[in-house]
Enzyme design. Structure first.
Site, PDB file in Angstrom:
ATOM      1  N   THR A 160       0.857  -1.183   0.000  1.00  0.00           N
ATOM      2  CA  THR A 160       0.000   0.000   0.000  1.00  0.00           C
ATOM      3  C   THR A 160       0.893   1.232   0.000  1.00  0.00           C
ATOM      4  OG1 THR A 160      -1.775  -1.147   1.147  1.00  0.00           O
ATOM      5  CG2 THR A 160      -1.853   1.243   1.211  1.00  0.00           C
ATOM      6  N   PHE A 179       1.165   5.105   0.826  1.00  0.00           N
ATOM      7  CA  PHE A 179       0.531   6.124   1.661  1.00  0.00           C
ATOM      8  C   PHE A 179       1.103   7.490   1.294  1.00  0.00           C
ATOM      9  CE2 PHE A 179      -1.589   3.550   4.956  1.00  0.00           C
ATOM     10  CZ  PHE A 179      -1.020   2.300   4.721  1.00  0.00           C
TER      11      PHE A 179
HETATM   12  O1  PRE Z   1      -7.512  -0.687   7.976  1.00  0.00           O
HETATM   13  C1  PRE Z   1      -6.313  -0.470   8.060  1.00  0.00           C
HETATM   14  O2  PRE Z   1      -5.558  -1.069   8.813  1.00  0.00           O
HETATM   15  C2  PRE Z   1      -5.737   0.584   7.215  1.00  0.00           C
HETATM   16  O3  PRE Z   1      -4.694   1.085   7.535  1.00  0.00           O
HETATM   17  C3  PRE Z   1      -6.478   0.970   5.967  1.00  0.00           C
HETATM   18  C4  PRE Z   1      -6.007   0.258   4.713  1.00  0.00           C
HETATM   19  C5  PRE Z   1      -6.631   0.970   3.454  1.00  0.00           C
HETATM   20  O4  PRE Z   1      -7.343   1.945   3.581  1.00  0.00           O
HETATM   21  O5  PRE Z   1      -6.362   0.506   2.365  1.00  0.00           O
HETATM   22  C6  PRE Z   1      -4.561   0.389   4.595  1.00  0.00           C
HETATM   23  C7  PRE Z   1      -3.785  -0.588   4.120  1.00  0.00           C
HETATM   24  C8  PRE Z   1      -4.331  -1.875   3.663  1.00  0.00           C
HETATM   25  O6  PRE Z   1      -4.289  -1.793   2.260  1.00  0.00           O
HETATM   26  C9  PRE Z   1      -5.735  -2.087   4.085  1.00  0.00           C
HETATM   27  C10 PRE Z   1      -6.448  -1.112   4.651  1.00  0.00           C
END
Ligand code: PRE
Length: 371
Positions: A253, A255
């Site tokens: 992911t 950020f």
């Molecule tokens: O729910 C979490 O733990 C988050 O940090 C959110 C979140 C997102 O919004 O995509 C962040 C990373 C992962 O891809 C899954 C969920």
């Protein structure tokens, strides 16, 4: 500091505000220059100093409450401070918390209920930065944050990539075959689509992965599991039934790191710039827009389109028989160049000639390491 860097900082801020909103531009430019002065070792001006003490009180009050920030916490608060406070969406144990800590290892990570709250907490000086997910290698874009980038007036000052490894969690004593449903963030559920389908579990979306784990633990659920991190398992006292359940082991992911002030773009290391623009209707206009980069050999790393909201229905004048037009789009583009680079400045000047709207969301160092 080089004059062109200050100039680029000032033009990034002015471009964000409408010409009629000069007051906001002036305030933001002043605060950006204060921060530049601070970084260069000058004394902190009184304005910033008074801001510090007020925000420290606010954050102390919040710490006592010991819960995630909600929109009701966001009144009359201003900030900055010696230790960096970084907002993330979710509760303790969320991947976003780990991403915030990866970006700023010594920060105080501040949980927020919603993405909007994280944006607002930076705007209102409650925290110094927000670290929010923007895209995932399996699930794709987090559209809500694209929309919020435009609705709020923050700057992208960095990015951080985080390898997300999902676990299937349940209360101690619960076996995988006892589970009927599973709770998690919609992105996390999407990233584990294959595993969850194989297990035949009913999926239920909640605000964040760690929140799902917390709920399963607090409610002592015996037929429901959570998809969350191993950190969430230890924080909320859950058992890990399965590890690495995402559909692809390379689940990353990205950020964004958001701040009230832009950083000074450099050319000393690889930089990336994020912009958003809209175009007139017509054949080849998007092609023309993207050509401003191709012509200058600037590589694009991401393009995303989002509907342009709150746009009054526009009767088409391009041979659409006057029928109302429902689909106007905003294009979000990331390209590999710094705003301090003349080539990038020329590309945006060229784009401005025919874009109906253009905003630079930030120019920031590329995050390369996955460690
Ligand atoms: O729910 C979490 O733990 C988050 O940090 C959110 C979140 C997102 O919004 O995509 C962040 C990373 C992962 O891809 C899954 C969920």
């Amino acid at each position: 500091m080089a004059a062109f860097a200050i100039k680029s900082l000032v033009s990034q801020i002015t471009a964000k505000h409408s010409p009629s909103d000069r007051a906001s531009s002036r305030i933001e430019i002043k605060s950006a220059l204060i921060s530049v002065k601070r970084r260069c070792g000058s004394k902190i001006p009184v304005l910033a100093a008074s801001i510090h003490s007020e925000s420290d009180q606010t954050i102390e009050a919040l710490k006592k409450k010991n819960g995630p920030l909600s929109s009701t916490h966001l009144s009359n608060s201003v900030s900055s401070g010696s230790c960096l406070r970084v907002a993330y969406q979710g509760v303790r144990g969320a991947y976003s918390e780990s991403a915030a800590q990866k970006a700023y290892p010594n920060c105080e990570a501040v949980p927020c209920e919603q993405f909007d709250t994280a944006f607002e907490s930076v705007e209102r000086w409650l925290v110094d930065r927000a670290v929010l997910p923007i895209e995932n290698s399996l699930g794709g874009s987090i559209h809500r944050n694209y929309d919020l980038l435009l609705r709020h007036r923050l700057h992208i000052v960095g990015e951080v990539k985080y390898a997300v490894r999902h676990c299937l969690l349940a209360n101690h004593g619960v076996k995988i075959e006892d589970l009927k449903r599973v709770l998690s963030h919609p992105q996390a559920l999407a990233q584990c689509e294959n595993t969850l389908t194989k297990l035949g579990l009913v999926r239920e979306a909640v605000d964040d992965t760690a929140g799902a784990a917390k709920h399963v633990a607090l409610q002592k659920l015996e037929d429901t599991g959570a998809v969350a991190s191993s950190a969430a398992a230890s924080i909320y006292g859950l058992n890990i039934l399965a590890e690495d359940i995402q559909d692809d082991s390379d689940n990353v992911t990205r950020f964004l790191i958001l701040a009230r002030e832009p950083i000074i773009p450099g050319t000393d290391r690889p930089f990336k710039t994020s912009i958003v623009f809209s175009l007139e209707e017509g054949p080849g206009v998007l092609f023309k827009a993207l050509a401003v980069f191709a012509l200058r050999r600037i590589n694009l790393t991401k393009i995303e389109s989002r509907p342009l909201r709150k746009q009054p229905l526009r009767a088409s004048d391009d041979g659409n028989n006057g029928l109302p037009k429902y689909f106007d789009y905003l294009f979000y583009v990331d390209f590999e160049a710094s705003m301090a680079d003349e080539n990038a400045q020329n590309a945006l000047r060229h784009l401005k000639e025919f874009a109906t709207f253009l905003r630079v969301l930030g120019s920031y160092p590329v995050h390369t390491s996955m460690v």
